[in-house]
Design a protein around this motif. Structure first.
Motif, PDB file in Angstrom:
ATOM      1  N   PRO A 152     -55.363  18.668  16.756  1.00 50.05           N
ATOM      2  CA  PRO A 152     -54.868  19.190  16.906  1.00 50.05           C
ATOM      3  C   PRO A 152     -54.167  19.695  15.487  1.00 50.05           C
ATOM      4  CG  PRO A 152     -54.030  17.463  17.973  1.00 50.05           C
ATOM      5  CD  PRO A 152     -55.671  16.876  17.344  1.00 50.05           C
ATOM      6  N   GLY A 159     -57.948   7.752  17.898  1.00 54.59           N
ATOM      7  CA  GLY A 159     -56.613   7.921  18.528  1.00 54.59           C
ATOM      8  C   GLY A 159     -55.927   8.779  17.086  1.00 54.59           C
ATOM      9  N   PHE A 186     -56.154  12.601  18.755  1.00 56.60           N
ATOM     10  CA  PHE A 186     -54.667  12.860  19.640  1.00 56.60           C
ATOM     11  C   PHE A 186     -54.265  13.849  17.843  1.00 56.60           C
ATOM     12  CE2 PHE A 186     -56.499  10.383  22.906  1.00 56.60           C
ATOM     13  CZ  PHE A 186     -56.807  11.015  23.284  1.00 56.60           C
TER      14      PHE A 186
END
Lengths: 294, 451
Positions: A30, A22, A26
């Motif tokens: 990014p 995760g 995420f």
């Protein structure tokens, strides 16, 4: 033994893997991608074209970038101390031993539960210079209220005023901190003949200083990222860009002007700014923050 | 009792926790799969259509969609009302999961075409016999970018002066003679304005910033241009400065603070009974063909009429804003051919009239059936149709940086109305900011081989 440790480590990674994945997908990706995009001419729809530090150079010469940054810093300088002071004062009042305290505490906390969009619309009705609720009230006291929302001088103070509505969360943290202040210290101060102010100044505030530091850092992050309320209340940063904040310009560049590279550069500048201010606060806190037991 | 419990062997709770958690996860997964499962295949191609409209405007399009779905048995259009459609389309296209048809705003098209986010429709239009000659040129041309057509008109509009006949009568003016020139309108506006002794405004005749949707159009209404059609931003041309001097004249007459305070009270009040035109607090304003719908809804008793917006100067008669919603096929759409089949249906005279009558707007087609005008509830529909052909009809410039340019013009307008800058200074500032952006924009298009 060694084999066991490896197996344990393996199991540990397996158990931590949902978080690691995760985080990597995420957050880390990014973050790194936005750093690369900040060095590109990128509209989201077309492949990014590397342009070096062009976006950063352009930002330095962009008047609106400076206007938005100035507005944001000014708002932070006004709103942060005001909301911290309000939070502490309210928490102290709500820490008093008075009947029906649970009701009062709920009362002061409820406004922070109001969604930001509703808050913006509600305050438009309160602060409207022509039909608002506030100015007629002020008139009863012989005060001619200003044109809160449409006067560039008053639009930012209006937002600061509204920010006071959201102090409930910080207030609750202060309250928890206050309840953690050892009573024996207060009693000792009483025995030494300290008055209320001296007790507050020399016992309570130092004892809740870690909580104040926490709220200061969260406050810096929150005020520098102010977006929803001004975006709804003051379209296009009206009047005359006086309420055009950093995150609004970032959003406009990313999603309305299709300049994702430029917006990413703005994001990184904001990140470094917050990082710097947090670091500075932590350094400054070394002298002023007292941790129990240390 | 206590002893009894104390003697009971301790149950290991974790023995239950893991199976229960696992069952909960499995149950949630199963339920979510059930909820999101595609409906059983009906053998038809499903075309995903995103549209920005809500309420009766959405219903009008839904009706057209239903009619299309009924008209054949190969394609089913699934229409979905989507807010913030420009942003969501942007994200959907970049994520590779766009809808098959999207209803954008006319001024967005260039920006999307520049980035190839929507596909050119030239070949499909040619094959289907959809051509410029059938449309009112101003509407067709909005989606023509560098010689290619990227979107087809859905519902168009024009703007006109809406005025309160009741106030005209109250002042002893002839309600059948609306002002024809800006000078006349300014005079009527002065007569309509009511103020208290302390200067407080309680009624205005006209406010250039109400509703504030076409702040960019004042220059073109005075004969000005927003760009030279090639590479120059011309916002500070003498005609544009003259227009914004007229805008500022209202702040001078009423007082910048009094005007902004009065006007601020109506922010976000358009679709509401508090709309100043409906309440009679503003005697005249520029509005589109849709205004009739809102008057009927919020104050059907209002005695009003529409007329061409007054001419700023000789030769500038009947100025109007050309406003348009368009249908585009995003790049990456799964069923572009079927999507175009639907577009073809909408673009037929029957389809467009069904849609535009449902939304109580005008049709973008030159050919208008007698029934369309007869059945149209707006008493001024003929005027709005006529205005679409006006030689002084203006539309937004077809440049990809328009969103930012518009924000700059709106901000300049705010500064001009608040009198914090002279019109010349405010417009010079816009030019100084936008010209480098224009240069960069054109350079980028050149690099990409678009120009």
């Amino acid at each position: 033994m060694k084999r066991m440790t490896t197996r344990e480590a393996f199991a540990g990674y397996i158990f931590a893997s949902p978080w690691i994945l995760g985080f990597a997908i995420f957050l880390a990706y990014p973050l790194l991608a936005s750093m690369y995009f900040s060095l590109c001419d990128y509209s989201v729809l077309k492949a990014p074209v590397f342009v070096g530090i062009d976006n950063y150079k352009l930002l330095m010469g962009d008047d609106l970038f400076w206007t938005a940054l100035k507005n944001t810093l000014l708002y932070a300088v006004l709103a942060l101390p005001a909301s911290m002071a309000t939070g502490i004062i309210l928490a102290m009042l709500l820490n008093a031993k008075v009947k029906g305290m649970a009701v009062y505490r709920t009362f002061f906390f409820i406004p922070s539960l109001v969604p930001q969009v509703s808050l913006a619309i509600l305050w438009r009705w309160v602060l409207d210079g022509e039909h608002g609720v506030l100015n007629p009230v002020l008139k009863n006291f012989g005060i001619t209220g200003p044109n809160w929302l449409n006067d560039p001088v008053w639009s930012k103070p209006s937002l600061v005023l509204m920010a006071m509505w959201g102090v409930g969360n910080a207030m609750l943290i202060y309250l928890a901190g206050l309840q953690d202040v050892p009573t024996q210290l207060i009693e000792a101060a009483d025995l030494d003949g300290a008055n209320s102010w001296q007790k507050t100044r020399n016992v309570t505030i130092p004892m809740i200083s870690p909580v104040i530091l926490f709220n200061l850092i969260m406050g810096i992050i929150g005020t520098l990222q102010v977006f929803t309320v001004p975006y709804i209340m003051f379209p296009n940063g009206a009047p005359a860009h006086s309420t055009y904040f950093y995150t609004e310009y970032l959003y406009d560049n990313a999603f309305r002007y299709h300049k994702m590279g430029y917006a990413s550069a703005m994001g990184w500048i904001m990140f470094l700014m917050i990082l710097g201010l947090t670091f500075f606060s932590l350094r400054m806190s070394e002298k002023h923050v007292h941790y129990q037991g240390s | 009792m206590k002893a009894l419990f104390a003697q009971t062997p301790r149950v290991d709770r974790s023995a239950f926790t893991i199976p229960v958690l696992a069952a909960a996860v499995l149950f949630t997964w199963y339920e979510s799969e059930q909820l999101t499962k595609a409906p059983p295949g009906d053998g038809k191609v499903h075309v995903k259509y995103w549209e920005k409209w809500t309420a009766f405007e959405f219903d009008a399009m839904k009706h057209v969609v239903d009619e299309f779905n009924k008209s054949q048995d190969k394609i089913v259009v699934d229409i979905l009302s989507v807010s913030g459609i420009e942003n969501k389309t942007l994200m959907a296209v970049s994520g590779g999961v766009p809808p098959d048809v999207v209803g954008l705003y006319g001024p967005n098209v260039t920006q999307y075409a520049d980035d190839h986010a929507v596909i050119p429709l030239d070949d499909m239009c040619k094959e289907a016999g959809i051509k410029r000659d059938d449309y009112i040129e101003a509407y067709w041309d909005i989606s023509v970018i560098r010689g290619h057509i990227y979107g087809l008109p859905s519902t168009p509009a024009t703007t006109a002066l809406h005025y309160n006949r009741g106030i005209m009568k109250e002042l002893g003016l002839d309600p059948n003679k609306p002002p024809a020139t800006l000078k006349e309108m300014d005079h009527v506006a002065d007569l309509m304005t009511k103020r208290e002794k302390d200067g407080h405004v309680i009624r205005t005749g006209f406010m250039p910033g109400e509703p504030g949707w076409w702040n960019w159009a004042w220059g073109p209404f005075f004969g000005g241009k927003l760009w030279d059609g090639k590479d120059k931003i011309t916002i500070n041309s003498p005609e544009n400065i003259e227009a914004y001097e007229w805008v500022q004249s209202y702040s001078k007459k009423l007082g910048a603070n009094a005007l902004s305070s009065f006007q601020a009270g109506f922010n976000n009040m358009f679709s509401s009974p508090q709309n100043p035109f409906m309440t009679g607090q503003n005697g005249m304003e520029i509005q589109g063909v849709w205004m009739y719908n809102f008057i009927t809804k919020f104050n059907p008793e209002l005695d009003w009429a529409a007329a061409p917006f007054p001419a700023a100067k000789p030769g500038m008669e009947e100025p109007t804003v050309i406003d348009l919603d368009v249908l585009c096929i995003p790049t990456g759409a799964k069923h572009p051919k079927e999507a175009f089949e639907f577009l073809k249906y909408v673009e037929s005279q029957k389809g467009l009239e069904m849609l535009c009558l449902g939304q109580k707007k005008i049709t973008p087609l030159k050919k208008v059936s007698a029934g369309f005008i007869e059945n149209h509830p707006n008493p001024f529909i003929k005027l709005f149709i006529k205005l679409a052909y006006s030689k002084n009809a203006v539309s937004t410039p077809k440049i990809g940086i328009w969103a930012q340019y518009l924000d700059e013009i709106n901000n300049a307008c705010s500064e001009i109305t608040l009198m914090s800058k002279t019109p010349k200074k405010a417009l010079d500032d816009v030019k100084d900011r936008m010209q480098p952006m224009m240069d960069k924009y054109l350079e980028r298009l050149k690099v990409r081989g678009e120009l």
